[in-house]
Design a protein around this motif. Structure first.
Motif, PDB file in Angstrom:
ATOM      1  N   UNK A 159       0.814  -1.220   0.000  1.00 21.63           N
ATOM      2  CA  UNK A 159       0.000   0.000   0.000  1.00 21.63           C
ATOM      3  C   UNK A 159       0.841   1.261   0.000  1.00 21.63           C
ATOM      4  N   UNK A 189       3.789   4.017  -1.142  1.00 20.46           N
ATOM      5  CA  UNK A 189       4.469   4.538  -2.312  1.00 20.46           C
ATOM      6  C   UNK A 189       5.937   4.170  -2.169  1.00 20.46           C
ATOM      7  N   UNK A 244      11.639  11.024  22.303  1.00 20.99           N
ATOM      8  CA  UNK A 244      10.571  10.852  21.318  1.00 20.99           C
ATOM      9  C   UNK A 244      10.844  11.708  20.088  1.00 20.99           C
ATOM     10  N   UNK A 274      10.439   4.901   2.950  1.00 24.14           N
ATOM     11  CA  UNK A 274       9.231   4.848   2.122  1.00 24.14           C
ATOM     12  C   UNK A 274       8.384   6.083   2.377  1.00 24.14           C
ATOM     13  N   UNK A 275       7.588   6.412   1.380  1.00 23.81           N
ATOM     14  CA  UNK A 275       6.684   7.557   1.495  1.00 23.81           C
ATOM     15  C   UNK A 275       5.271   7.012   1.570  1.00 23.81           C
ATOM     16  N   UNK A 320       2.112  13.574   2.106  1.00 20.67           N
ATOM     17  CA  UNK A 320       2.957  12.387   1.960  1.00 20.67           C
ATOM     18  C   UNK A 320       3.976  12.435   3.076  1.00 20.67           C
ATOM     19  N   UNK A 368       7.369  11.009   4.791  1.00 21.18           N
ATOM     20  CA  UNK A 368       8.596  10.265   4.564  1.00 21.18           C
ATOM     21  C   UNK A 368       8.920   9.489   5.834  1.00 21.18           C
ATOM     22  N   UNK A 419      10.374   5.251  11.106  1.00 21.20           N
ATOM     23  CA  UNK A 419      10.057   6.466  11.844  1.00 21.20           C
ATOM     24  C   UNK A 419       9.597   7.526  10.853  1.00 21.20           C
ATOM     25  N   UNK A 420       8.608   8.318  11.254  1.00 19.47           N
ATOM     26  CA  UNK A 420       8.149   9.398  10.378  1.00 19.47           C
ATOM     27  C   UNK A 420       9.102  10.573  10.551  1.00 19.47           C
ATOM     28  N   UNK A 458       3.330  18.153   1.505  1.00 18.77           N
ATOM     29  CA  UNK A 458       2.057  18.184   0.810  1.00 18.77           C
ATOM     30  C   UNK A 458       2.074  17.201  -0.355  1.00 18.77           C
ATOM     31  N   UNK A 498       4.368  15.985  12.959  1.00 21.77           N
ATOM     32  CA  UNK A 498       5.311  15.013  13.526  1.00 21.77           C
ATOM     33  C   UNK A 498       5.441  15.189  15.026  1.00 21.77           C
ATOM     34  N   UNK A 516       5.089  12.436  17.963  1.00 17.50           N
ATOM     35  CA  UNK A 516       6.199  12.174  18.882  1.00 17.50           C
ATOM     36  C   UNK A 516       6.163  13.072  20.115  1.00 17.50           C
ATOM     37  N   UNK A 536      -0.011   7.096  27.111  1.00 19.45           N
ATOM     38  CA  UNK A 536       0.479   5.871  26.479  1.00 19.45           C
ATOM     39  C   UNK A 536      -0.339   4.631  26.803  1.00 19.45           C
ATOM     40  N   UNK A 557      -6.564   4.777  10.791  1.00 18.69           N
ATOM     41  CA  UNK A 557      -7.381   4.777   9.579  1.00 18.69           C
ATOM     42  C   UNK A 557      -8.520   5.761   9.755  1.00 18.69           C
ATOM     43  N   UNK A 575      -4.257   6.967   6.653  1.00 20.24           N
ATOM     44  CA  UNK A 575      -3.835   5.617   6.994  1.00 20.24           C
ATOM     45  C   UNK A 575      -2.603   5.651   7.890  1.00 20.24           C
ATOM     46  N   UNK A 587       2.207   3.564  21.030  1.00 20.58           N
ATOM     47  CA  UNK A 587       1.889   3.190  22.404  1.00 20.58           C
ATOM     48  C   UNK A 587       0.646   2.326  22.447  1.00 20.58           C
ATOM     49  N   UNK A 640      -4.990   3.876  -1.555  1.00 16.88           N
ATOM     50  CA  UNK A 640      -4.027   3.967  -0.460  1.00 16.88           C
ATOM     51  C   UNK A 640      -2.697   4.517  -0.958  1.00 16.88           C
ATOM     52  N   UNK A 641      -2.420   4.248  -2.234  1.00 13.92           N
ATOM     53  CA  UNK A 641      -1.161   4.752  -2.779  1.00 13.92           C
ATOM     54  C   UNK A 641      -1.261   6.259  -3.052  1.00 13.92           C
TER      55      UNK A 641
END
Lengths: 304, 759
Positions: free
Chosen positions: A27, A29, A199, B53-54, B69, B71, B76-77, B82, B101, B105, B111, B484, B502, B509, B570-571
């Motif tokens: 799912x 990209x 964090x 992954x994005x 989007x 990254x 980890x994000x 945009x 973000x 975080x 938690x 979701x 998503x 947590x 989803x993509x």
């Protein structure tokens, strides 16, 4: 030489990693799996080459992978259209996130010790109700004739071959001559060690090193993004055009108004070269002769 | 093979370290305190060093619902950007969106499910399991139903759109309580009512600002903070600089010199809250000089004669007395609007903060109708909804059918009084979903007292906000980067747009999707409540709704196979149908005449003749209008726990990590107040102490304060920073249309004698 380099890279290309990547969650990209590993490699190599003082021509060849054969290095520049900009601050936060700019906190902020690679400069004149005000997003101007570079006693800052005024953090002794010399106040000193909670450390961008206490830091025109996009293009065998760079830096990418444009000033067909010719174009403190590579387009009047 | 791998990594490490000092960027993996997170062990959850992954998703930092989007590196994000393809924001993202973000975080997130172990507000919590938490609530709710008191449950919901909101409504409906309280109505209510009375549509308007030639903002915060924020920034810059040879004029009528005023071509200073008079003054000129769109007025409107009768008293001279705008400016703007079509008049939630909010919204919509800008290119659009499949109507048991339909209050702001009085009935349980009444409501101290009367308070917040701190059980939700959800953006582009949210990272947590909690709660209650929630989890319910889009086989994703459709969705992160048919007046107007109604047949509230807003406080005692500003950074307080936004502060005033009272320099000078000094701001409801910022864009009789600060909880970055101006607001119940205005209080200010006050 190029071939040699390519085979060198291929030598270190992990096949099983790629397979694992392809079997991953469908799912998402897919980003380039090889990109980061290559980046480590390229980072390492450019360091090593600089160390060994490899002949300039080779460095040019390495840097100029996107050009069409002719060896002409790009000269990066930025154009900011103040007619579009609404000073929302999206660029400021985007830059922070991308470049691991530390958070000063309330106490340091009171002492005006916050760090902004990208900041909004504010100008105000007049009294109520005839008041005029303007906000300008200001990154480092990457001057061609940079006052900050001239004063650095240890050579920690220099103008790269592509016109980026760069700072070598490990070499900086924190004398702050450059912060004083910069007429745009775009250089910032780390008064404290950056503090991220465990964090928040998750969010740090692995492509950009964090800076210790006692060094000066500044905008890099998102140099790591330029390098990354070149590596990716090389892997994919595609030529890079002006469009690939137009909104490349984190600030330009984030701008909801698309007020910030980035590109090669040496390329007469690039968007930045075109915009720079606008009658609305001006530079900050032009009279100082610093020759900035960030151009502003003043806000226009209705029916102008 | 294994040895090989290690060698390679070691080599890279060594090479990377060499590069650190010499190249601009580095890979930084040393053991110092500045180091970046260690990479995962190879093979762990399919991650490995450098794995990137994005993930496409949708922003939740404001109701605009921009495509994003994210990254992620090694799970980890690390950056939110945009989504370049999504037509709502086309790659742009504002400061709040970028700061998401720090929501994920936040070091002070809750938690685990928590249960109070000391008295309320003592801060003593005990960790419990999810089953315990849910069964405990279920026990109380069952008892309520058994005792015929189901209506004494209330749900306060801070979102107005989406499937979770629908689930809450469904839960309330089957449980048998009318008390689903939508707290967004306190700000959006007036515009929605105005839209309903004029066009029969219960939604905010969308604006095709990209194609307009003339934009009049009636006190709107186009570039400050509005639920269509990024859309306005993008489209208005397009209107100014997007098409060669075309440049729109932006005129902002506003009480103070705001960000919107700065970026407009013209700022018209108006007395606070008198935008309705200004709009009607312009309408007067349009009607008198017959500059309105005759064809539209004749074919598609109702009761134009009543309007032209009513408007007679709004001559530019009369309007000047109310608004302070010179008659020649009113006439000029009317002429410009008539000559440079398409022209729109924009109102948003910043315009309607005063007691005459409903009238302001209505006058602006009337002005748009006169200009013929309704549902036309460059005009006011009616947002088309995405074709989501509705869930089947739930079967109601005898109990739910018989229950009272009388809500405990018709305005959330009045809830505490009703709870304290126990009228029309007491409240036994309160569920808080994205709502924090102890901070966000007018004069929140009232809610403190009301909370004491409620036996069970449950919060679903991922953060320890003021209300969660005073609650009995906290069932923390995932943050928006972990869950979701379906996203129906606030009306902006007009055409149907649907965003999917998503999980970008696996939940950090022991939190749980509130959608899942509702379903489990319903299951535990049994009977018809259980049967109304036939899904195993929220995602299943969500996919059922999305199948409606798949079945239309139109728009940006058309796939034969549903699986394929979902994976494309989803993509991409969004689905949209760029088709927008203009001038569908017969279809879109849902009024009883089927036309645009200048005089509503369906609503009880009709025009009021008193256009000036009501202000609470005697002018001799309280000489200053106390105006509130929603900055783009925190809007109404949800961003105060994010250091990036605190450090962006008020962009043009250069204030950080604190709240300030903005005041005209002349006024300050007369009172002997200097920049950054502390003053006491006092209204009849209370007083606060705050630092002063002199700003020439504030009228002499006005003081302005930004919302968003003054938290007493909400984590280490928000707690104790600045002051909350809502603490000194007076609850003004006199305004028409069930509106309790935010701006309706007058204050006085006094310099604090003995030196500086600490923050």
């Amino acid at each position: 030489m190029k071939k040699l380099l390519a085979s060198f890279i291929r030598l270190f290309e992990p096949k099983e990693r790629e397979e694992r990547f392809q079997s991953s969650d469908s799912i998402v990209t897919e980003g380039p799996a090889r990109r980061t590993i290559l980046q480590y490699l390229a980072g390492a190599m450019s360091g090593v080459f600089a160390f060994l003082y490899i002949p300039k021509l080779f460095v040019k060849d390495l840097l100029n992978q996107h050009s069409t054969g002719k060896v002409q290095l790009p000269k990066w520049g930025m154009v900011i259209d103040l007619d579009k900009c609404t000073t929302c601050g999206g660029c400021v936060v985007s830059c922070r996130a991308e470049n691991n700019v530390p958070i000063a906190g309330a106490d340091q902020a009171d002492k005006a010790r916050m760090i902004f690679w990208m900041d909004i400069l504010v100008e105000q004149e007049g009294e109520y109700p005839d008041i005029k005000m303007r906000g300008m997003p200001t990154p480092c101007n990457h001057c061609e004739n940079a006052p900050c570079v001239k004063v650095c006693p240890v050579g920690a800052t220099y103008i790269s071959e592509e016109g980026i005024v760069a700072q070598i953090w490990a070499r900086c002794i924190g004398c702050r001559y450059c912060t004083t010399a910069c007429p745009y106040t775009r250089r910032y000193f780390n008064w404290e060690a950056p503090q991220w909670s465990e964090e928040y450390k998750n969010q740090l961008n692995p492509d950009v090193a964090t800076r210790p206490k006692g060094v000066v830091e500044k905008c890099t025109f998102c140099h790591h993004r330029i390098r990354k996009i070149r590596e990716q293009a090389k892997i994919e065998g595609q030529a890079l055009t002006d469009e690939n760079f137009r909104y490349l830096p984190a600030c330009a990418q984030a701008c909801p108004a698309k007020a910030i444009t980035f590109g090669d000033l040496n390329n007469p067909n690039s968007e930045v070269s075109r915009l720079k010719k606008s009658p609305r174009a001006f530079h900050l403190q032009e009279e100082l002769g610093t020759n900035p590579k960030v151009t502003y387009l003043r806000s226009a009047k209705w029916k102008e | 093979m294994k040895d090989n791998k290690l060698t390679r990594r070691d080599f890279l490490k060594a090479a990377g370290a060499t590069a650190c000092g010499l190249s601009l960027t580095s890979c930084g993996e040393s053991g110092d305190p500045y180091s970046i997170k260690k990479p995962p062990v190879s093979g762990d959850k399919g991650l490995y060093k450098g794995y990137e992954k994005w993930v496409a998703s949708s922003c939740a930092m404001c109701p605009a619902g921009c495509g994003i989007k994210v990254r992620t590196v090694e799970g980890r994000a690390v950056k939110i950007e945009g989504n370049n393809e999504c037509s709502l924001n086309k790659g742009g993202l504002g400061p709040k969106g970028q700061s998401g973000l720090q929501v994920l975080y936040d070091p002070d997130r809750i938690r685990n499910p928590l249960k109070r172990s000391g008295p309320r507000g003592s801060g003593k919590w005990q960790e419990i399991s999810w089953d315990e938490g849910i069964s405990e609530i279920s026990k109380v709710l069952k008892k309520l139903r058994d005792n015929n008191k189901a209506h004494q449950l209330a749900v306060m919901c801070g979102h107005s759109k989406g499937s979770i909101v629908e689930l809450w409504r469904r839960f309330c409906q089957t449980f048998g309580t009318p008390n689903f309280l939508d707290t967004t109505l306190t700000s959006e209510g007036s515009i929605k009512q105005a839209m309903f009375s004029a066009m029969g549509i219960n939604d905010l308007p969308a604006y095709d600002s990209a194609n307009a030639s003339y934009i009049l903002s009636l006190g709107a915060g186009l570039f400050d903070s509005t639920c269509h924020g990024i859309h306005f920034i993008r489209t208005i810059s397009m209107a100014k600089r997007g098409q060669p040879g075309r440049r729109a004029k932006i005129v902002h009528a506003g009480a103070t010199y705001s960000l919107t005023a700065i970026q407009s071509d013209e700022w018209i200073p108006v007395k606070p809250g008198t935008y309705d008079a200004l709009a009607l003054g312009i309408a007067y000129v349009l009607i008198k000089e017959e500059l309105y769109d005759k064809k539209f007025i004749e074919s598609s409107t109702y009761a134009f004669d009543k309007l032209s009768e009513r408007i007679k008293k709004y001559t530019p001279e009369n309007v000047e007395a109310t608004t302070g705008v010179p008659p020649k400016d009113i006439v000029r703007i009317a002429h410009e609007m008539a000559n440079y079509r398409p022209a729109i008049a924009i109102v948003d939630t910043n315009s309607t903060l005063t007691s005459n909010g409903l009238e302001i919204a209505r006058s602006a919509i009337i002005l748009n109708a006169l200009l013929g800008s309704i549902d036309r290119p460059g005009g006011l659009l009616i947002q088309r909804d995405p074709p989501l499949l509705p869930w089947l109507e739930p079967a109601l048991d005898e109990f739910a059918q018989k229950t009272t339909s009388e809500q405990i209050t018709n305005n959330v702001e009045l809830l505490p009084e009703n709870i304290i009085k126990g009228k029309p009935y007491p409240l036994d349980a309160l569920l808080l979903y994205y709502s924090n009444p102890l901070y966000a409501r007018i004069n929140p101290g009232r809610f403190h007292r009301a909370f004491e009367k409620i036996p069970l308070i449950v919060s679903f917040s991922p953060f320890m906000d003021e209300s969660s701190f005073q609650s009995d059980i906290i069932l923390p939700d995932h943050t928006y980067l972990e869950r979701w959800e379906d996203v129906i953006p606030a009306p902006s582009v007009g055409h149907p747009l649907f965003g999917i949210r998503q999980p970008v990272v696996t939940p950090l947590y022991n939190t749980k999707h509130t959608g899942d909690v509702i379903i489990e709660l319903a299951k535990s209650l049994g009977d018809t409540i259980q049967t109304a929630f036939p899904w195993n989890d929220f995602k299943e319910a969500l996919l059922y709704r999305i199948s409606g889009i798949y079945k239309t086989k139109s728009g940006s994703i058309v796939k034969e196979d549903e699986e394929e459709f979902l994976s494309s969705l989803f993509k991409n992160g969004y689905w949209e149908s760029s088709e927008y048919k203009f001038e569908q007046w017969a279809d879109i107007f849902k009024t009883s005449s089927g036309k645009f109604e200048f005089y509503s047949q369906n609503t009880a509230e009709q025009f009021s003749d008193t256009l000036e807003p009501k202000w609470h406080g005697d002018s001799s005692q309280y000489p200053f209008y106390f105006l509130l500003h929603k900055p783009i950074t925190y809007a109404e307080g949800s961003g105060a726990n994010l250091p990036w936004l605190q450090e962006l502060g008020n962009v043009l005033r250069k204030t950080f990590w604190d709240s300030y009272l903005e005041i005209n320099p002349e006024t300050a000078h007369k009172k002997g107040i200097h920049d950054n000094e502390s003053v006491r701001v006092e209204s009849s409801a209370g007083h606060i102490q705050v630092r002063v910022k002199l700003f020439a864009g504030i009228p002499p009789n006005v003081v302005l304060m930004s919302l968003g600060h003054g938290h007493t909880q909400m984590g280490r970055f928000a707690k104790g920073i600045g002051k909350n101006p809502k603490e000194i607001l007076v609850v003004n119940t006199e305004s028409p249309g069930r509106i309790i205005p935010l701006c309706g209080t007058k204050v006085r200010i006094e310099k604090i004698k003995n030196g500086k006050d600490s923050r």
